[in-house]
Scaffold this active site. Sequence first.
Site, PDB file in Angstrom:
ATOM      1  N   GLY A  23       0.449  -0.800  -0.201  1.00 55.20           N
ATOM      2  CA  GLY A  23      -0.349  -0.102   0.022  1.00 55.20           C
ATOM      3  C   GLY A  23       1.238   1.058  -0.515  1.00 55.20           C
ATOM      4  N   GLY A  25      -0.122   4.357  -0.139  1.00 55.12           N
ATOM      5  CA  GLY A  25      -1.228   5.477   0.902  1.00 55.12           C
ATOM      6  C   GLY A  25      -0.338   6.340   2.065  1.00 55.12           C
ATOM      7  N   PHE A  26      -0.595   6.740   2.586  1.00 57.60           N
ATOM      8  CA  PHE A  26      -0.125   7.857   3.723  1.00 57.60           C
ATOM      9  C   PHE A  26       0.542   7.214   5.026  1.00 57.60           C
ATOM     10  CE2 PHE A  26      -3.438  11.025   2.947  1.00 57.60           C
ATOM     11  CZ  PHE A  26      -2.937  11.788   2.581  1.00 57.60           C
ATOM     12  N   VAL A  91      -2.049  -7.806  -4.472  1.00 59.57           N
ATOM     13  CA  VAL A  91      -1.269  -8.763  -3.567  1.00 59.57           C
ATOM     14  C   VAL A  91      -2.659  -9.665  -3.527  1.00 59.57           C
ATOM     15  CG1 VAL A  91      -0.586  -9.244  -1.052  1.00 59.57           C
ATOM     16  CG2 VAL A  91       0.542  -7.389  -2.474  1.00 59.57           C
ATOM     17  N   GLU A 184     -18.451  17.532   3.210  1.00 58.85           N
ATOM     18  CA  GLU A 184     -17.903  18.149   2.340  1.00 58.85           C
ATOM     19  C   GLU A 184     -18.205  18.197   0.901  1.00 58.85           C
ATOM     20  OE1 GLU A 184     -13.801  16.902   2.986  1.00 58.85           O
ATOM     21  OE2 GLU A 184     -13.825  18.925   4.225  1.00 58.85           O
ATOM     22  N   ALA A 329      -5.819  10.839   7.655  1.00 55.55           N
ATOM     23  CA  ALA A 329      -4.547  10.713   7.154  1.00 55.55           C
ATOM     24  C   ALA A 329      -3.571  11.425   7.820  1.00 55.55           C
ATOM     25  CB  ALA A 329      -4.234  11.902   6.037  1.00 55.55           C
TER      26      ALA A 329
END
Lengths: 446, 446
Positions: A23, A25-26, A91, A184, A329
Amino acid sequence: MHHSLTGTGTHLADPRPHVVIVGGGFAGLAAARTLADAPVRITLLDRTNHHLFQPLLYQVATAVLNPADISVPIRWLLRKQQNATVVMADVDRIDPADKTVSLDGGSVLLSFDFLLLAAGARHAYFGHPEWEQFAPGLKNIEDALEMRRRFLLSFEAAERASAVGERDALLTFVIVGGGPTGVELAGMIPEVTHHALKGEFRRIDPSKARVLLLEGGPRILPAFPEELSAQAQRDLEALGVEVRTNCVVTTVDADGVVAGGERIDAHTVFWGAGNQASPLAKQLGVPLDRAGRVSLNADLSVPGYEYIFCAGDVASTTTDDGKPVPAVAPAANQMGELVGRNIAHTVAGSSRETFRYFNKGDLATIGRHKAVAVIGGAKLRGLFAWLTWLFVHILYLVGMRNRLTVVVQWAYQYLTFQRGVRLITGTTVHRLLKASKAANDKRRAA
Amino acid sequence: MHHSLTGTGTHLADPRPHVVIVGGGFAGLAAARTLADAPVRITLLDRTNHHLFQPLLYQVATAVLNPADISVPIRWLLRKQQNATVVMADVDRIDPADKTVSLDGGSVLLSFDFLLLAAGARHAYFGHPEWEQFAPGLKNIEDALEMRRRFLLSFEAAERASAVGERDALLTFVIVGGGPTGVELAGMIPEVTHHALKGEFRRIDPSKARVLLLEGGPRILPAFPEELSAQAQRDLEALGVEVRTNCVVTTVDADGVVAGGERIDAHTVFWGAGNQASPLAKQLGVPLDRAGRVSLNADLSVPGYEYIFCAGDVASTTTDDGKPVPAVAPAANQMGELVGRNIAHTVAGSSRETFRYFNKGDLATIGRHKAVAVIGGAKLRGLFAWLTWLFVHILYLVGMRNRLTVVVQWAYQYLTFQRGVRLITGTTVHRLLKASKAANDKRRAA
């Protein structure tokens, strides 16, 4: 089997421990960067080629930003880090005892000395996976493009609709879930219907579109202080959004939703409620929580496997006062960094650190120039909170170019009320209406 | 049947003639705009919601620009033109005698008084439609995204390839067709392989990628003067592109191409050769040329149907000296404008004009700061031609915002050598390799 994928071909003789990160990502990226100077070799695996700035994904869904504005190639981010190799791959199996991951249907097997599972989460549909087709969530670029497609197509279809009921359903947007994503999203839609589309249609008035935000709990933004939840609700209502709290959704289908016992006819339903961790977590063979996340040791390792770690939305951890660490995040970043440090400590023979979540604050924006925020205990609202939001997001946007084009597009949008990215690709009105009709017929037959 | 789609519901009493325009490209849009003040009501039909600035499509395919940078919603362009209604729909049948078009599988029937067919063209595969799956062309946003996907994925797959032959094939890019599209595509690829991807891979060197431009005729850019063709070839070769002329492609498959009798192993083949007009042209029931285009009367009406017109890539017309009018944006614009004027003349009872193509010039860019151009008889090359190209394209880009963001991205790219839009969506390396293997197996079995 040590597949040659993992290095330059000389790695069998490479004495450095092999860290596999699943992964980009963050969390995964933070771990890789933290290990930049450690005597390890890193293989970072991701299904896509890009790191995604997820907090702005809702702006792709609402046609403000381009997908590429918030995505950066992972291998570009790690290009100077010579101990890291980036591999674009799916994966599909993890064998925690054998210390291998298998890629792409078993065609490649990769051995590791350390593993970080940071594969993120998808949405949870309260045990109704069949709702997903009617109410897409917002986790990756494909999701955002699907949302944008449905959002923009609904106006095109409404312009063509001959029956009033059909037209109204096409102009009704339901957002399920009153967390930051739902708030949002809901706040952006009135901007589009009242301004960006103004004067472009001959048979419909887009500003008559209904936007409903449905929250099962007693208030929206439950992670915020009560007064900010109330403020956010007032801000949304001022934009024309119908906010319903204590409103549990019991049905989602091609006609809309049943919420709080009432049927709401809506062609477009967006999902922003609840997370379900990546199914890869199951393969570790350890107990998972209700959201499919792995409960971790204090050093973020997996119980029973000191060389396997989890971070980000796949990890279940708590703050010092026992509350769950939120799926945001900054939390993923902090976990990824700690995993990186703990791997480095282990390699160096020193002892590991305990994870401590530091809450930098919470932010949610509402429409054009409102937001609510809690930063260092201070509660912000209105324009000042919005400017804070703007500053923080530009600051954290990865990659100089993205920062620049995002600022250009925001400035353009702010000054002109226009939407820059009103592009429908991948389908037509005809296919949309046909698919919706087919889904309906199928449901009625069942 | 006069379907209510075409107006506000009061149109049955609307005495104005109904002009239906099929296609929102350069020709269709120009016709609609020319009719802004005419006493007609216009329905513009397009399968997509956007007008596309096709001349820059190759920059989307090579990850320079975002799709939305070169696409503008058609209804935004026509928002202030109250006599025009924009409808997103697939046209599937035209009945020229009955004066109707049918939309979306016959579910809607639309009557017209005047029809403009401006539905454009797809690529021609020399009677081998099966080549398209291996060698996509470049006509719309989906095409460009498919090209970008294959282009970027090939490097990802090459980084993972274990066999040298497979790796070389993945790093070989063949472009078929030496017209402006082929030349501009070929010129962009070395920029990416030599600069943008530099240092990001651990097992491959992207700058070792081969780029071949194959042209069946004796020279590339056959519409240009011979000396500019030669200059363009030298410019391309200086960038490392292998240019082969008199090189006819006889096979395209998952392994590459056979060209000039030689097999070239290439995983990625792009098509820039020849046009085939929209199949809608067939429905007019009049003779078509080899490229499926309609041969028109001097006023651009269809022989036998004075109320039906064609314009753009679906039209076959000649210049004053008997040469075919090229399939370029300015020609489509001029045709569209003339059709608009001729419809207005007819409604006003005055006589129609004859189409006269005015050649504004030819331009083709090669890489970072070279181009060739013929403008008003003057032959330009090198940096000055490139600056001319830059100026003309920015000038003609529709929509202020697009002009601004394109300039920002070009400036960024020019200064940093980076590509801003390196986003792979819609597939994975695994699926790419699997599909290619399956296609190969199928071909070998056949």
